[in-house]
Design an enzyme around this catalytic site. Structure first.
Site: not given
Length: 265
Positions: A77, A122, A209-212
């Site tokens: 993603h 993913d 958020q931002g660790d994906s």
């Protein structure tokens, strides 16, 4: 209900332009249907220089791990479709994204998991334009032997839900959560074969958020780091009874290895 742990739209564009710029990057969380928030390491501490040499920061606002000298394993993603892509910058070799010793390399190709449609599968590989030398890679689990216990997560994402992106790499440990317990928390949205969960029932520690795309890893029988998960999604960050959900790397290990071979890495 999609609750990715990445930045989207204008936030990602801003991060692309300023990943190694200002001291702390302002990145308010993107609200999602159902109150979900896209994912940083909450409840963590600063990693030591050289502690996790395989960690990668990607310019679209995601994390990753160095799979080989030219390949970064991340989340599907976080990227577009499979094909030539020279727009991504990978920052490696440092804890501090502003360090003068940081290594930056452009991408030249992206491979996204075949059949990815936002529900499972993913994972993705990013090929770098030139190999990175002098940094350790992170082997992936090829069986379920290490898919339990206590895991380590790390990233430059938000340190609290809705918080700013971080200049310095943060780390934390989180315990395994069973598929049945995790699926109960998420109303049956988990794909048990493809996803693995970790976190505390009381919350407080999580990716955000931002660790994906970043790795979840632990020690193997030889006391070496091995990757068991890829940061994928969750309901907010570090909320009680909502563990983080990660791509279960062991399930996709053969497909990842085949894709890596096809990319020359």
């Amino acid at each position: 209900m999609i609750r990715w742990r990445t930045l989207t739209g204008l936030l990602a564009a801003a991060l692309t332009a300023a990943t190694v710029g200002s001291a702390i990057l302002a990145a308010p969380a993107s609200a999602e249907p159902g109150g979900g928030v896209t994912p940083n390491v909450v409840g963590g501490s600063r990693a030591a220089e050289g502690e996790f040499p395989f960690m990668v920061r990607l310019s679209m606002g995601c994390g990753g791990a160095l799979y080989s000298s030219r390949l970064v394993l991340t989340a599907a993603h976080c990227v577009g479709s499979t094909g030539t892509n020279t727009s991504i910058t990978a920052t490696l070799g440092v804890v501090d994204l502003q360090s003068s010793s940081r290594i930056t390399v452009k991408s030249n190709y992206v491979y996204r998991a075949p059949g990815y449609n936002g529900n499972g599968k993913d994972w993705a590989l990013i090929r770098l334009a030139s190999p990175v030398t002098g940094l350790s890679t992170l082997p992936i689990a090829t069986s379920t032997a290490y898919d339990s216990g206590t895991f380590t997560v790390a990233g430059w994402g938000a340190a609290r839900e809705g918080g700013a992106q971080q200049r310095y790499l943060l780390k934390a440990t989180v315990p395994f959560v069973s598929d049945s317990s995790c699926n109960a928390s998420y109303g049956g949205d988990l794909i048990p074969n493809e996803e693995i969960c970790a976190g505390y029932a009381g919350g407080g520690t999580d990716t955000c958020q931002g660790d994906s795309g970043g790795p979840m890893f632990r020690r193997d029988a030889a006391n070496a780091w091995i990757q068991v998960g890829i940061v994928s999604w969750g309901n907010g960050c570090a909320r009680p009874n909502y563990p983080g959900v990660y791509t279960q790397v062991s399930y996709f290990s053969s497909a990842i290895a085949s894709a890596a071979a096809s990319l020359g890495g």
